[in-house]
Scaffold this motif. Structure first.
Motif, short mmCIF file in Angstrom:
data_model
loop_
_atom_site.label_atom_id
_atom_site.label_comp_id
_atom_site.label_asym_id
_atom_site.label_seq_id
_atom_site.Cartn_x
_atom_site.Cartn_y
_atom_site.Cartn_z
N TYR A 224 -21.84 14.79 9.01
CA TYR A 224 -22.57 13.54 8.82
C TYR A 224 -23.13 13.02 10.15
N SER A 225 -22.26 12.99 11.17
CA SER A 225 -22.71 12.40 12.43
C SER A 225 -23.76 13.27 13.11
N PHE A 226 -23.78 14.55 12.77
CA PHE A 226 -24.80 15.44 13.34
C PHE A 226 -26.16 15.22 12.69
N PHE A 227 -26.16 15.05 11.35
CA PHE A 227 -27.45 15.08 10.66
C PHE A 227 -27.90 13.76 10.06
N GLU A 228 -26.97 13.02 9.45
CA GLU A 228 -27.41 11.91 8.61
C GLU A 228 -27.52 10.59 9.35
N THR A 229 -27.18 10.58 10.63
CA THR A 229 -27.24 9.34 11.39
C THR A 229 -28.64 9.12 11.96
N PHE A 230 -29.54 10.03 11.61
CA PHE A 230 -30.90 9.94 12.13
C PHE A 230 -31.53 8.56 11.88
N GLY A 231 -31.41 8.08 10.62
CA GLY A 231 -32.05 6.82 10.24
C GLY A 231 -31.60 5.66 11.11
N VAL A 232 -30.30 5.61 11.37
CA VAL A 232 -29.74 4.52 12.17
C VAL A 232 -30.32 4.54 13.59
N ILE A 233 -30.33 5.72 14.19
CA ILE A 233 -30.82 5.83 15.57
C ILE A 233 -32.31 5.52 15.62
N HIS A 234 -33.03 5.99 14.62
CA HIS A 234 -34.47 5.74 14.57
C HIS A 234 -34.74 4.24 14.50
N MET A 235 -33.97 3.53 13.68
CA MET A 235 -34.21 2.10 13.51
C MET A 235 -33.79 1.30 14.74
N ILE A 236 -32.65 1.65 15.33
CA ILE A 236 -32.09 0.77 16.37
C ILE A 236 -32.62 1.08 17.77
N THR A 237 -32.61 2.35 18.17
CA THR A 237 -32.92 2.62 19.58
C THR A 237 -34.07 3.62 19.79
N SER A 238 -34.45 4.36 18.76
CA SER A 238 -35.42 5.45 18.94
C SER A 238 -34.99 6.38 20.07
N GLY A 239 -33.71 6.55 20.26
CA GLY A 239 -33.22 7.49 21.26
C GLY A 239 -33.01 6.88 22.65
N GLY A 240 -33.45 5.64 22.83
CA GLY A 240 -33.38 5.02 24.15
C GLY A 240 -32.15 4.15 24.31
N PRO A 241 -32.01 3.38 25.38
CA PRO A 241 -32.88 3.36 26.55
C PRO A 241 -32.72 4.63 27.40
N GLN A 242 -33.77 4.99 28.08
CA GLN A 242 -33.88 6.29 28.72
C GLN A 242 -33.54 7.35 27.68
N GLN A 243 -32.49 8.18 27.91
CA GLN A 243 -32.18 9.18 26.89
C GLN A 243 -30.80 8.96 26.32
N SER A 244 -30.28 7.73 26.45
CA SER A 244 -28.85 7.57 26.20
C SER A 244 -28.43 7.73 24.75
N THR A 245 -29.33 7.62 23.78
CA THR A 245 -28.91 7.87 22.40
C THR A 245 -29.76 8.95 21.73
N THR A 246 -30.36 9.83 22.55
CA THR A 246 -31.13 10.94 21.98
C THR A 246 -30.19 12.07 21.60
N VAL A 247 -29.82 12.14 20.34
CA VAL A 247 -28.95 13.22 19.87
C VAL A 247 -29.85 14.37 19.42
N LEU A 248 -29.24 15.54 19.21
CA LEU A 248 -30.02 16.76 18.93
C LEU A 248 -30.96 16.57 17.74
N VAL A 249 -30.45 15.97 16.65
CA VAL A 249 -31.27 15.91 15.45
C VAL A 249 -32.44 14.94 15.64
N TYR A 250 -32.26 13.95 16.51
CA TYR A 250 -33.37 13.03 16.77
C TYR A 250 -34.49 13.74 17.52
N LYS A 251 -34.09 14.65 18.40
CA LYS A 251 -35.08 15.42 19.16
C LYS A 251 -35.84 16.39 18.26
#
Lengths: 293, 436
Positions: A224-251
């Motif tokens: 779940y944490s590898f694949f399905e958390t995409f929506g949360v990261i997309h909504m909250i940080t878009s992978g930022g600030p800098q690269q601090s929340t850019t996980v593999l699936v977001y990339k």
């Protein structure tokens, strides 16, 4: 004692497993094969031309220090999400199990968050922690803490972890609660008569009996944490600030759908495929040995 | 009930081919919802009502990125629309897709619709024009960054609201005074890469990328780590450190702060006009974007943001004729002037601007002309025509990350921009090899 029913002939068993094989082939093996095939090309976005490049998509990725760093980010994120969703769930389940009155209401309330889609959960948490109008950040400000996940990488990570784990607690709670109900009363009562207190009983009897469920949840939560958390990261940080929340699936998403770089995106999917496969093998080989069925 | 419904469906299915034979359908995919979506729908209705040969069918496909992705996916499936809206950063992607798009100047020539390339404003069409001067796509909504001033906040902090803010040197002084006067948010920005790097470079006539910002070839490299840009980001980094510049996010999050009256100065697109006018309960004003005195050939002209309309390949000649008629209708003075006044987007033809002035709109709505003047005073140079870089949406993401490094104080401006160049160049090389 061991009784086995065997099929006579081969066509009936083949027919019976055929739907499962077909579904797996069409929806899992075919796309996975496509991803592997595509990872060997650099196509243009419109599919007008495609150049075979062998493994150079992979070379490009592994020479990118930001891509390598995102493995570390993913590991930290997954471990935190898994822990933050399993431990509170277990705690809540143990407490719900001891309830005599009103346990139905309590259970239903705990299961509710699971019905909230990850992206919506993301927006919800984002509002609470919004640096300008967020309720939580406002209270934190009054306590003298300047919350700013827009620039502070640690805070951003904390926020996406909590937002991802929150809805998941309900799911885990459900499984832990069911497993707790299946623990035989007689064993616990026997231990109680022998003078074992609650925590002693929990550690030596209940937890080992819960281990198959815990193991199942571990595997499911990591995936779940590898694949399905995409929506949360997309909504909250878009992978930022800098690269601090850019996980593999977001990339994978940002290279494929923002950058239209389908070759690199496919190569990353293949790498993810191997990482998750490897993780699952490790879990089954080593963790499962400690699980008592 | 059920039979009735089925009957209607069957009738509709049988009848629809006849309906389609009478009028040629032209499909138009765009990214506008809300008020802008209504305005687009109204334009399409007006066009359909104005003639009987063609019917334009408009549909919204999500935000800019989603619309582009839908168009690309549809092309791969052979289901592409005739006209696709693509945001400005997708320009290089579309241009490189020879065989997927038909340049607008060709469509217009074939359709026989009225089309004079010189009628379009240079700085607006330049972004979408080939080095030979041919328009490849039709600018649809274009805006440019300006400086928004909250006059009440200035006065409250004891700073004269009429103080000269045309240069960053003056802004620096004003920010110090605002901070000293108790203002918690002296400066906030939207779209940091677009305003403080892309437009900054054009405005000061320094290159953002080699090969005329990518216009002259795919073998372009970023030059955003130049002296002028680094000096500007250094100053902004210092302002961030001193609490004079407040960072709110990568997109236009800062707009909420400004419209609520929390901030004194705001660098944002001219298209922010409608929202600010509607929500602001304070006295606000539009000023030209500030420039650094003594740097480059400043102030040159700023560049645009927004989207343009691309015509896709793979349709019949009759349909292209319809597409040409529709694009010609959109460029007409009345339609453009109304669009400019309703939305705050720039007019795409000089004629539409003149009509707006003649109608007294600028006099009645002070500040709406600032962006037009800023765009049209000087003839664009090779540095201020626009940008044409592959994978640019992603490069902006990289720039955002690096800028956050500066605002957080983790990196110097030089380190951050050197890193942005190195990472961005790697993507440009990939784009080059994918489109060779």
């Amino acid at each position: 004692m061991d009784q086995r029913v065997t099929f006579r002939g081969w066509w009936l068993p083949v027919l019976l497993i055929a739907p499962q094989v077909l579904v797996s082939a069409i929806f899992f093996f075919y796309p996975a094969g496509q991803a592997i095939w595509q990872s060997l090309f650099i196509p243009d976005p419109f599919g007008l031309s495609s150049r075979f490049v062998g493994l150079s998509n992979f070379e490009f990725l592994f020479s990118d220090k930001f891509y390598l760093a995102s493995f570390g980010t993913t590991a930290i994120f997954s471990i935190l999400v898994t822990l933050c969703s399993m431990i509170p769930a277990l705690l809540l389940a143990v407490m719900a199990d001891r309830l005599i009155k009103g346990s139905g209401v309590y259970r239903t309330m705990l299961i509710w968050p699971y019905a909230v889609a990850p992206a919506i959960a993301g927006v919800l948490w984002l509002f609470m922690f919004n640096t300008r109008v967020g309720v939580v950040s406002w209270y934190l400000g009054h306590l003298g803490y300047d919350w700013n996940h827009v620039l502070n990488g640690g805070e951003a990570m904390g926020l996406v972890v909590v937002a991802s784990a929150w809805g998941r607690i309900s799911y885990n709670f459900l499984f832990f609660f069911a497993a707790l109900q299946a623990v035989p009363r007689s064993v616990i009562e026997a231990a109680a008569i022998d003078g074992a207190r609650f925590w002693k009983r929990f550690w030596t009897i209940v937890l080992p009996l819960l281990s198959p469920t815990a193991f199942f949840l571990l595997v499911v939560n990591v995936i779940y944490s590898f694949f399905e958390t995409f929506g949360v990261i997309h909504m909250i940080t878009s992978g930022g600030p800098q690269q601090s929340t850019t996980v593999l699936v977001y990339k994978v998403y940002s290279d494929g759908f923002v950058g239209q770089d389908l070759g690199s995106s496919a190569a990353q999917s293949v790498i993810l495929l191997f990482v998750v496969g490897l993780l699952t093998i490790v879990q089954f080989k080593f963790v499962e040995k400690r699980v008592h069925y | 009930m059920r039979n009735h419904l089925l009957g209607t469906l069957a009738a509709a299915t049988i009848l629809s081919p006849f309906a389609a034979m009478a009028e040629t359908e032209v499909h138009f995919w765009h990214a506008f919802g809300g008020r802008l979506g209504e305005l687009v729908a109204a334009q399409v209705e007006d066009f359909n009502a104005s003639q009987s040969d063609y019917v334009v069918v408009q549909s919204r496909k999500g935000n800019y990125s989603e619309t582009l992705n839908s168009g690309i996916a549809a092309f791969r499936a052979g289901e592409q629309p005739h006209i696709l809206m693509v945001f400005e950063v997708g320009t290089a992607t579309m241009m490189a897709a020879r065989g997927a798009v038909r340049p607008v100047h060709e469509v217009m020539a074939q359709s026989g619709a009225a089309f004079d390339q010189d009628a379009y404003i240079g700085a607006v069409k330049g972004y979408y024009t080939s080095t030979k001067g041919d328009m490849l796509s039709l600018p649809f909504n274009a805006s440019t960054p300006v400086l928004w001033v909250n006059r009440d906040a200035m006065a409250a902090a004891g700073v004269d609201p009429d103080t000269d803010l045309s240069t960053w040197q003056n802004v620096d002084t004003a920010l110090t005074a605002l901070k000293a006067g108790g203002e918690d948010c002296p400066l906030v920005t939207a779209w940091q890469s677009w305003i403080h790097l892309e437009n900054f470079s054009a405005y000061h006539d320094v290159p953002f990328a080699s090969k005329d910002n990518g216009f002259a070839g795919l073998d372009t490299e970023l030059m955003l780590n130049g002296k002028a840009q680094v000096a500007h980001l250094n100053a902004m980094g210092q302002w961030a450190k001193d609490g004079k510049f407040i960072y709110t996010g990568r997109r236009n999050e800062g707009g909420a702060n400004f419209r609520a009256g929390d901030c004194a100065l705001f660098t944002e697109s001219s298209a922010g006009y409608a929202g600010i006018k509607k929500e602001a309960t304070f006295d606000f004003e539009v000023r030209p974007l500030p420039y650094w005195e003594g740097v480059g050939n400043s102030p040159q002209n700023t560049i645009i943001g927004g989207a343009s309309l691309w015509v896709m390949e793979g349709h019949s000649e009759d349909e292209y004729k319809g597409a040409g008629e529709f694009l010609s209708f959109l460029s007409s003075t009345d339609v453009q002037a109304a669009w400019h006044q309703d939305t705050g987007y720039l007019p795409i033809t000089a004629e539409a601007g003149n009509a707006t002035r003649a109608a007294g709109f600028y006099a009645a709505n002070p500040g709406t002309e600032v962006a037009v003047i800023q765009m049209t005073t000087n003839k664009p140079t090779a540095n201020s025509n626009g940008l044409r870089l592959g994978s640019f949406d992603q490069i902006r993401g990289i720039i955002d990350e690096e800028l956050e490094g500066i605002w957080a104080g983790d990196k110097t401006a030089q380190e951050a921009m050197d890193s942005a160049k190195e990472r961005g160049d790697a993507l440009l090389r990939r784009f080059e090899s994918a489109n060779r």
